[in-house]
Scaffold this active site. Structure first.
Site, mmCIF file in Angstrom:
data_model
loop_
_atom_site.group_PDB
_atom_site.id
_atom_site.type_symbol
_atom_site.label_atom_id
_atom_site.label_comp_id
_atom_site.label_asym_id
_atom_site.label_seq_id
_atom_site.Cartn_x
_atom_site.Cartn_y
_atom_site.Cartn_z
ATOM 1 N N ASN A 120 -10.322 -0.464 0.918
ATOM 2 C CA ASN A 120 -8.865 -0.455 0.817
ATOM 3 C C ASN A 120 -8.468 -0.919 -0.581
ATOM 4 O O ASN A 120 -8.610 -2.098 -0.912
ATOM 5 C CB ASN A 120 -8.264 -1.381 1.880
ATOM 6 C CG ASN A 120 -6.743 -1.393 1.860
ATOM 7 O OD1 ASN A 120 -6.106 -0.783 1.001
ATOM 8 N ND2 ASN A 120 -6.156 -2.098 2.808
ATOM 9 N N HIS A 170 -2.909 6.920 3.088
ATOM 10 C CA HIS A 170 -3.488 5.618 2.762
ATOM 11 C C HIS A 170 -4.599 5.361 3.780
ATOM 12 O O HIS A 170 -4.502 5.780 4.933
ATOM 13 C CB HIS A 170 -2.415 4.538 2.840
ATOM 14 C CG HIS A 170 -2.954 3.156 2.725
ATOM 15 N ND1 HIS A 170 -3.789 2.776 1.700
ATOM 16 C CD2 HIS A 170 -2.805 2.058 3.523
ATOM 17 C CE1 HIS A 170 -4.119 1.502 1.859
ATOM 18 N NE2 HIS A 170 -3.533 1.046 2.947
ATOM 19 N N CYS A 192 0.804 -1.220 0.000
ATOM 20 C CA CYS A 192 0.000 0.000 0.000
ATOM 21 C C CYS A 192 0.840 1.275 0.000
ATOM 22 O O CYS A 192 0.307 2.372 -0.178
ATOM 23 C CB CYS A 192 -0.952 -0.001 1.194
ATOM 24 S SG CYS A 192 -2.066 -1.421 1.213
#
Length: 364
Positions: free
Chosen positions: A306, A276, A134
């Protein structure tokens, strides 16, 4: 372990920018793409045998998007990149580098970036993937800026992409992962700008001793694919939810504090923080601990879940399209993910490029 790329290297190594000042590197256009199929959290909760509000109450995620059977990561990435190129007013033929962050590549090899290069027709571009989960977009941004800084004049543009098709790597019975992840892509075009605008510093870090916190354990050289790994869900995401939560709770305030210290400002002076957001509710709850007002955070994960390496650039694209960033704003990009990895980039937002056909709107 952390490493820092300092923007002064890029801004001084090639002399004056043709429009005045020293040359830096700026985000010149952003774009994103979500698959058409949208799955509300209520529907997913029921399929997991939970109450209809279970997912949204715990994560803030209202829905996520799921790729069609024929869509791979490269397809989503190329669509997002095409939109970023259009916004920047840059042709694919003028891209010199494509850096793509993903944990869900089309195949183990070649790189998905090469697939995207072919789809875009970016024949002049070098292309490679970064595997930083990520944090992939921030790692990719660092690689792109470093590459551009070493080019002779006139330097080409670079394209940084984050993309995931997590839906192919989920155990539908595992509520800890099935509730969180979605599919999507986002991209940014990086091009020259006159100081003091631009990207930097970029700080990266990792702690490989925690690589087991989130992983897809099978399919690589350590645990090759077999009938047993398929039957045992070894090719799906395995996550230690408590360990991940503790990591996020610790790392996000640290990223904000470090960025503010680098800039000689207070966190409250940042115009916008784009993190994030694996769990939008959790990240939003950390604003106070990071010295931020909740209004300083760009939270966009409510509608996508996500989406890994695409999460941060998707939120950035949303901020641009919604007019939440104006020229001169100091914007912090804060990424963190499996590995474990983390990274942050300070961006002094540039004025619109006069050559762009659709410059992003600033705040009123």
């Amino acid at each position: 372990m952390e490493s820092v790329w300092q923007p002064s290297v890029a801004r001084t190594s090639h002399g004056p920018h043709p429009h005045g000042g020293h040359r830096g590197w700026a985000i010149r256009g952003t774009g994103s793409y979500l698959p058409a199929r949208r799955v509300p959290s209520g529907e997913l909760s029921r399929s997991l045998g939970l109450g209809p509000s279970w997912i949204e109450e715990r994560t803030g995620i209202r829905s996520r998007h799921v790729a069609d059977p024929g869509q791979a990561s490269s397809d989503l990435a190329a669509a997002a990149a095409d939109r970023a190129l259009a916004r920047a007013g840059v042709a694919a033929a003028d891209i010199g580098l494509i850096v793509l962050g993903t944990s869900t590549p089309d195949e183990l090899g070649p790189s998905t970036a090469c697939r995207v290069q072919a789809l875009l027709g970016a024949g002049r571009a070098a292309a490679f993937d970064v595997s930083a989960a990520c944090t992939g977009f921030v790692y990719g941004l660092s690689a792109a800026v470093g590459w551009l800084a070493g080019r002779p004049d006139p330097a080409p543009h670079a394209l940084v992409i984050g993309v995931e098709v997590y839906s192919r790597f989920l155990n539908s019975a595992d509520r800890a992962t099935a509730a969180l992840f979605g599919d999507g892509a986002a991209a940014a075009v990086i091009g020259p700008v006159a100081a003091p605008h631009g990207i930097g510093p970029v700080t990266l870090g990792s702690d490989g001793s925690r690589a087991g916190d989130v992983l897809i354990p099978a399919g690589g050289s350590r645990v090759p694919a077999s009938a047993g790994t398929v039957a045992g869900h070894g090719h799906t995401i395995h996550m230690d939810g408590r360990a991940v939560r503790d990591f996020i709770t610790g790392v996000f305030p640290r990223l904000v504090a470090g960025a503010a210290e680098d800039a000689g400002i207070k966190p409250a002076d940042l115009a916008l923080v784009v993190p994030h957001q694996p769990n939008p509710r959790l990240v939003a709850s950390l604003a106070g601990e990071a010295g931020l007002d909740p209004a300083q955070l760009m939270i966009a994960g409510h509608d996508v879940g996500n989406i890994g390496a695409a999460s941060l650039p998707y939120a950035l694209d949303r901020a641009v399209r919604e007019g939440r960033i104006a020229p001169g704003d100091l914007v912090l990009l804060a990424g963190f993910g499996a590995g474990v990895t983390w990274g942050r980039a300070l961006v002094a937002w540039p004025p619109p490029d006069p050559h762009s056909p659709d410059p992003p709107a600033g705040r009123p």
